[in-house]
Write a protein that holds these residues in place. Structure first.
Motif, short mmCIF file in Angstrom:
data_model
loop_
_atom_site.label_atom_id
_atom_site.label_comp_id
_atom_site.label_asym_id
_atom_site.label_seq_id
_atom_site.Cartn_x
_atom_site.Cartn_y
_atom_site.Cartn_z
N PHE A 29 39.87 -17.83 -1.63
CA PHE A 29 40.71 -18.89 -2.04
C PHE A 29 41.93 -18.08 -2.65
O PHE A 29 42.00 -17.93 -3.89
N GLU A 37 42.04 -21.26 -8.27
CA GLU A 37 41.56 -21.50 -7.07
C GLU A 37 39.72 -21.08 -7.01
O GLU A 37 39.06 -21.80 -6.86
N ALA A 41 36.70 -23.48 -6.74
CA ALA A 41 35.48 -23.32 -5.78
C ALA A 41 34.02 -23.36 -6.49
O ALA A 41 33.35 -23.80 -6.18
N ASN A 73 36.81 -24.25 1.49
CA ASN A 73 38.09 -23.51 1.49
C ASN A 73 38.91 -24.54 2.49
O ASN A 73 40.15 -24.50 2.24
N ARG A 77 42.14 -26.19 1.36
CA ARG A 77 43.83 -25.70 2.28
C ARG A 77 44.43 -26.87 2.76
O ARG A 77 45.71 -27.09 3.04
#
Length: 212
Positions: A29, A37, A41, A73, A77
């Motif tokens: 991340f 990030e 997570a 992830n 993204r």
């Protein structure tokens, strides 16, 4: 404007939430240098924990946890690519060098066992039935297994977090110092005036954040 009660509550520590997966989360991340990030997570992982999908009693099950973290992830993204032009939609991939290795990473042998138990066709063409986990094969195995976990955990994430809160959380994760879960005020601020790309990304999440 922020919620006046925010400062009374301390966000959970990402390392405590993720446990031995925190090192891996920090590695993958990393879309924004000064973002939040890993904290995102950990928040998403806490949702999987409540759903009973973040516990492992065996090494095999722990390998599956790594795949679920990578599925989160992939979602993160993909959303950033769609909403913020950070990357290319549909072109997420994982670098095996970041993921495979000794504990706390996913051991290549365990990756092969998971692939075999899930009947992935990864046999070496020179010796049918014998898995040859070189870099290219490992990358193929990771991609297939992560996509499988994605179809399991991401719709659950959308349902439990709510599309607007989930989308807002990803936007917030690209900024430094974000705290999760976001307050209702923060969610409204992040979703009140969306760009066309942001609106399209939110609708993608509302539709289940499906990937081919």
């Amino acid at each position: 404007m922020t919620d006046m009660w925010d400062d009374l509550f301390e966000a959970p520590d990402a390392a405590e939430v993720l446990g031995d997966l925190h090192e891996l989360a920090t590695s993958v991340f990393d879309l924004c240098y000064d973002g939040s990030e890993p904290e995102w997570a950990a928040w998403a992982w806490s949702i999987l924990t409540r759903a009973g999908l973040a516990a492992a009693g065996t090494e095999y099950e722990r390998g599956e946890l790594v795949l679920r973290l990578l599925a989160l992830n992939m979602f993160h993204r993909e959303f950033c690519a769609r909403a913020l032009d950070l990357g290319v939609p549909g072109e997420w991939d994982v670098d095996p060098d970041r993921v495979l290795g000794d504990h706390p990473r996913l051991h290549p042998v365990l990756l092969g066992i998971i692939a075999e138990r899930r009947s992935l066709d990864l046999a070496d063409s020179t010796d049918p039935g014998d898995l040859d986990f070189d870099v290219s094969v490992a990358a193929t195995a990771l991609d297939a297994l992560v996509r499988s976990e994605y179809r399991r955990v991401v719709p659950l994430l959308v349902k439990m977090a709510g599309p607007a809160d989930l989308a807002a959380s990803v936007w917030a994760s690209t900024r430094e110092g974000a705290r999760f879960p976001l307050s209702d005020t923060a969610v409204r601020e992040l979703t009140v005036a969306l760009t066309p790309a942001g609106h399209a990304a939110l609708e993608w999440v509302r539709g289940g954040a499906r990937r081919s």
